[in-house]
Design a protein around this motif. Structure first.
Motif, PDB file in Angstrom:
ATOM      1  N   LEU A  23       0.832  -1.202   0.000  1.00 17.42           N
ATOM      2  CA  LEU A  23       0.000   0.000   0.000  1.00 17.42           C
ATOM      3  C   LEU A  23       0.872   1.260   0.000  1.00 17.42           C
ATOM      4  N   ALA A  24       2.013   1.193   0.697  1.00 18.09           N
ATOM      5  CA  ALA A  24       2.933   2.325   0.722  1.00 18.09           C
ATOM      6  C   ALA A  24       3.637   2.533  -0.613  1.00 18.09           C
ATOM      7  N   LEU A  25       3.570   1.560  -1.511  1.00 16.05           N
ATOM      8  CA  LEU A  25       4.089   1.731  -2.866  1.00 16.05           C
ATOM      9  C   LEU A  25       3.010   2.220  -3.821  1.00 16.05           C
ATOM     10  N   VAL A  26       1.765   1.831  -3.550  1.00 17.74           N
ATOM     11  CA  VAL A  26       0.650   2.234  -4.418  1.00 17.74           C
ATOM     12  C   VAL A  26       0.382   3.729  -4.289  1.00 17.74           C
ATOM     13  N   LEU A  27       0.376   4.229  -3.062  1.00 20.74           N
ATOM     14  CA  LEU A  27       0.054   5.643  -2.849  1.00 20.74           C
ATOM     15  C   LEU A  27       1.040   6.582  -3.535  1.00 20.74           C
ATOM     16  N   PRO A  28       2.372   6.364  -3.446  1.00 23.85           N
ATOM     17  CA  PRO A  28       3.282   7.236  -4.199  1.00 23.85           C
ATOM     18  C   PRO A  28       3.080   7.123  -5.703  1.00 23.85           C
ATOM     19  N   GLY A  29       2.751   5.919  -6.196  1.00 24.20           N
ATOM     20  CA  GLY A  29       2.499   5.772  -7.628  1.00 24.20           C
ATOM     21  C   GLY A  29       1.329   6.621  -8.081  1.00 24.20           C
ATOM     22  N   ILE A  30       0.247   6.623  -7.284  1.00 21.28           N
ATOM     23  CA  ILE A  30      -0.919   7.453  -7.615  1.00 21.28           C
ATOM     24  C   ILE A  30      -0.568   8.934  -7.522  1.00 21.28           C
ATOM     25  N   ALA A  31       0.085   9.325  -6.417  1.00 24.88           N
ATOM     26  CA  ALA A  31       0.410  10.737  -6.214  1.00 24.88           C
ATOM     27  C   ALA A  31       1.350  11.253  -7.289  1.00 24.88           C
ATOM     28  N   LEU A  32       2.333  10.448  -7.670  1.00 25.20           N
ATOM     29  CA  LEU A  32       3.295  10.874  -8.685  1.00 25.20           C
ATOM     30  C   LEU A  32       2.606  11.127 -10.022  1.00 25.20           C
ATOM     31  N   ALA A  62       4.140   0.443 -12.243  1.00 18.83           N
ATOM     32  CA  ALA A  62       2.933  -0.078 -12.885  1.00 18.83           C
ATOM     33  C   ALA A  62       1.704   0.720 -12.457  1.00 18.83           C
ATOM     34  N   ILE A  63       1.605   1.008 -11.158  1.00 20.77           N
ATOM     35  CA  ILE A  63       0.473   1.797 -10.666  1.00 20.77           C
ATOM     36  C   ILE A  63       0.512   3.201 -11.256  1.00 20.77           C
ATOM     37  N   TRP A  94     -15.039 -15.925  -5.085  1.00 22.15           N
ATOM     38  CA  TRP A  94     -15.283 -14.997  -6.185  1.00 22.15           C
ATOM     39  C   TRP A  94     -14.484 -13.708  -5.987  1.00 22.15           C
ATOM     40  N   TYR A  95     -14.337 -13.317  -4.711  1.00 23.87           N
ATOM     41  CA  TYR A  95     -13.580 -12.101  -4.420  1.00 23.87           C
ATOM     42  C   TYR A  95     -12.091 -12.333  -4.678  1.00 23.87           C
ATOM     43  N   ALA A  96     -11.612 -13.519  -4.316  1.00 24.55           N
ATOM     44  CA  ALA A  96     -10.217 -13.853  -4.566  1.00 24.55           C
ATOM     45  C   ALA A  96      -9.910 -13.872  -6.061  1.00 24.55           C
ATOM     46  N   ALA A  97     -10.883 -14.310  -6.876  1.00 25.46           N
ATOM     47  CA  ALA A  97     -10.692 -14.319  -8.328  1.00 25.46           C
ATOM     48  C   ALA A  97     -10.517 -12.906  -8.857  1.00 25.46           C
ATOM     49  N   VAL A  98     -11.271 -11.958  -8.300  1.00 24.64           N
ATOM     50  CA  VAL A  98     -11.097 -10.551  -8.682  1.00 24.64           C
ATOM     51  C   VAL A  98      -9.715 -10.063  -8.279  1.00 24.64           C
ATOM     52  N   GLY A  99      -9.281 -10.452  -7.081  1.00 23.20           N
ATOM     53  CA  GLY A  99      -7.987 -10.009  -6.590  1.00 23.20           C
ATOM     54  C   GLY A  99      -6.819 -10.505  -7.406  1.00 23.20           C
ATOM     55  N   GLN A 100      -6.978 -11.616  -8.111  1.00 26.89           N
ATOM     56  CA  GLN A 100      -5.890 -12.152  -8.920  1.00 26.89           C
ATOM     57  C   GLN A 100      -5.587 -11.309 -10.142  1.00 26.89           C
ATOM     58  N   ILE A 101      -6.568 -10.533 -10.597  1.00 31.77           N
ATOM     59  CA  ILE A 101      -6.336  -9.739 -11.804  1.00 31.77           C
ATOM     60  C   ILE A 101      -6.088  -8.268 -11.495  1.00 31.77           C
ATOM     61  N   LEU A 102      -6.345  -7.844 -10.258  1.00 34.27           N
ATOM     62  CA  LEU A 102      -6.006  -6.485  -9.850  1.00 34.27           C
ATOM     63  C   LEU A 102      -4.577  -6.474  -9.320  1.00 34.27           C
ATOM     64  N   PRO A 103      -3.897  -5.335  -9.341  1.00 37.03           N
ATOM     65  CA  PRO A 103      -2.452  -5.342  -9.069  1.00 37.03           C
ATOM     66  C   PRO A 103      -2.031  -5.561  -7.627  1.00 37.03           C
ATOM     67  N   LEU A 109       7.550 -16.235  -9.209  1.00 37.18           N
ATOM     68  CA  LEU A 109       7.413 -14.797  -9.482  1.00 37.18           C
ATOM     69  C   LEU A 109       6.770 -14.506 -10.835  1.00 37.18           C
ATOM     70  N   TRP A 110       6.775 -15.463 -11.731  1.00 40.06           N
ATOM     71  CA  TRP A 110       6.339 -15.169 -13.090  1.00 40.06           C
ATOM     72  C   TRP A 110       4.896 -14.686 -13.153  1.00 40.06           C
ATOM     73  N   THR A 111       4.013 -15.344 -12.442  1.00 39.12           N
ATOM     74  CA  THR A 111       2.598 -14.957 -12.513  1.00 39.12           C
ATOM     75  C   THR A 111       2.344 -13.564 -11.937  1.00 39.12           C
ATOM     76  N   PRO A 112       2.762 -13.263 -10.691  1.00 34.93           N
ATOM     77  CA  PRO A 112       2.499 -11.914 -10.177  1.00 34.93           C
ATOM     78  C   PRO A 112       3.203 -10.825 -10.966  1.00 34.93           C
ATOM     79  N   VAL A 113       4.439 -11.073 -11.386  1.00 33.12           N
ATOM     80  CA  VAL A 113       5.153 -10.062 -12.176  1.00 33.12           C
ATOM     81  C   VAL A 113       4.479  -9.883 -13.532  1.00 33.12           C
ATOM     82  N   GLY A 114       3.973 -10.975 -14.101  1.00 35.29           N
ATOM     83  CA  GLY A 114       3.272 -10.876 -15.381  1.00 35.29           C
ATOM     84  C   GLY A 114       2.010 -10.035 -15.281  1.00 35.29           C
ATOM     85  N   VAL A 115       1.245 -10.203 -14.196  1.00 38.41           N
ATOM     86  CA  VAL A 115       0.035  -9.394 -14.001  1.00 38.41           C
ATOM     87  C   VAL A 115       0.398  -7.918 -13.879  1.00 38.41           C
ATOM     88  N   LEU A 116       1.428  -7.621 -13.090  1.00 41.40           N
ATOM     89  CA  LEU A 116       1.862  -6.228 -12.939  1.00 41.40           C
ATOM     90  C   LEU A 116       2.351  -5.650 -14.266  1.00 41.40           C
TER      91      LEU A 116
END
Length: 321
Positions: free
Chosen positions: A143-152, A211-212, A255-264, A283-290
């Motif tokens: 979360l501390a990485l997402v917020l700077p990405g949005i702010a930047l 990515a964010i 169903w919620y976990a399935a949504v979480g797999q495609i969001l960053p 690492l391939w799957t999470p890095v690929g989604v990002l």
């Protein structure tokens, strides 16, 4: 008065969105198809599976492994979440992969062993560090990485609105690297919450924030300021609980976990966890989604911007000589 009522209704709905999303995901954690390696013949594994299903059907998915060493390797490669060795009366978990999940697995299998009058000792093959004994730092770190990405991405359009595509990419890349390095320094060196892989943690953190930032910048260019709101709502009140948070994706509604797999956010947390505690396994799957999210942002950022709305042209008054 109408505007005030609208403001109150809007704020209330926003709060209900946060509450409904987080409480809906976390209020009743239950395991769903948690993979467990069992070092035993297939017939014994089937019997154990039947006994586990009588307690909670679909909670655990047992699979046969020939040796404890092979099963332990699968655990550290993130292929399974625990290893049961019935002949030795031993359960091997990896709390660094999720403390809550390890606790739920331990409780379930200890209860099953006690029902049969057998002792079961527990071994932690990948323990959490002393700086994060509760196992919650990873999600807050992301979360501390997402917020700077949005702010930047937002501030870039305000501070330097005339930047071209190359300039915007440079700002996002450099800013994300600085933010990632700063957060990694705090998490590794200062607090010891994510220790031992500083260089790799910086690299992964940079990729997450970039990515964010790319997605938010692309939506900002395409939709204007509302695009930022769309990204923020999608990533935080929806993406954070859908990732499973400190519980893990296997302990929230499927169903919620399935949504979480495609969001960053979910893949980002998995990438950080696997980098720091599991030597970069799986690492391939999470890095690929990002990477796909970053590519989407890059495409949006490269599209032509919105055309300004036509306005009234005011004629200039000639200046007397």
């Amino acid at each position: 008065m109408g505007k005030i009522i609208g403001l109150v209704v809007g704020v209330t709905l926003l709060g209900m969105l946060f509450a409904g999303s987080f409480l809906g995901a976390f209020h009743q954690p239950e395991p769903h198809g948690v993979p467990v390696a069992v070092v035993a013949p297939g017939e014994q594994v089937a019997q154990l599976q039947a006994g586990i299903d009588q307690r909670k059907e679909g909670a655990f998915a047992l699979s046969e492994y020939t040796t404890a060493d092979v099963a332990r390797a699968a655990l550290l490669d993130r292929e399974v979440d625990a290893v049961l060795v019935p002949q030795e009366g031993k359960l091997i978990v990896a709390s660094a992969g999720g403390r809550t999940g390890a606790t739920i697995i331990t409780s379930a299998f200890q209860a099953a062993a006690q029902a049969q009058g057998r002792p079961l000792r527990v071994e932690d093959a990948a323990p959490l560090p002393p700086g994060d004994s509760g196992g919650i730092s990873g999600m807050f770190y992301v979360l501390a990485l997402v917020l700077p990405g949005i702010a930047l991405a937002v501030l870039m359009f305000q501070v330097a609105p005339g930047l071209g595509l190359g300039g915007r990419l440079g700002v996002l890349a450099a800013g994300s690297l600085v933010a990632g390095a700063g957060n990694a320094w705090l998490a590794d060196t200062v607090f010891g919450a994510l220790p031992g892989r500083f260089g790799w943690l910086v690299l992964v953190s940079w990729g997450i924030s970039l990515a964010i930032g790319l997605v938010v910048a692309g939506l900002r260019k395409l939709l204007g300021v509302p695009g930022v709101g769309v990204a923020a709502l999608l990533f935080i009140p929806i993406g954070l609980p859908a990732s499973g948070g400190p519980l893990g994706a296997r302990y929230i509604p499927e169903w919620y976990a399935a949504v979480g797999q495609i969001l960053p956010l979910g893949p980002a947390a998995e990438a950080v966890r696997n980098t720091v505690f599991f030597d970069g396994a799986a690492l391939w799957t999470p890095v690929g989604v990002l990477a796909l999210w970053g590519l989407l942002g890059l495409v949006l950022l490269a599209l032509p911007g919105r055309r300004p709305q036509p306005g009234v042209v005011v004629p200039r008054t000639p200046v007397a000589a």
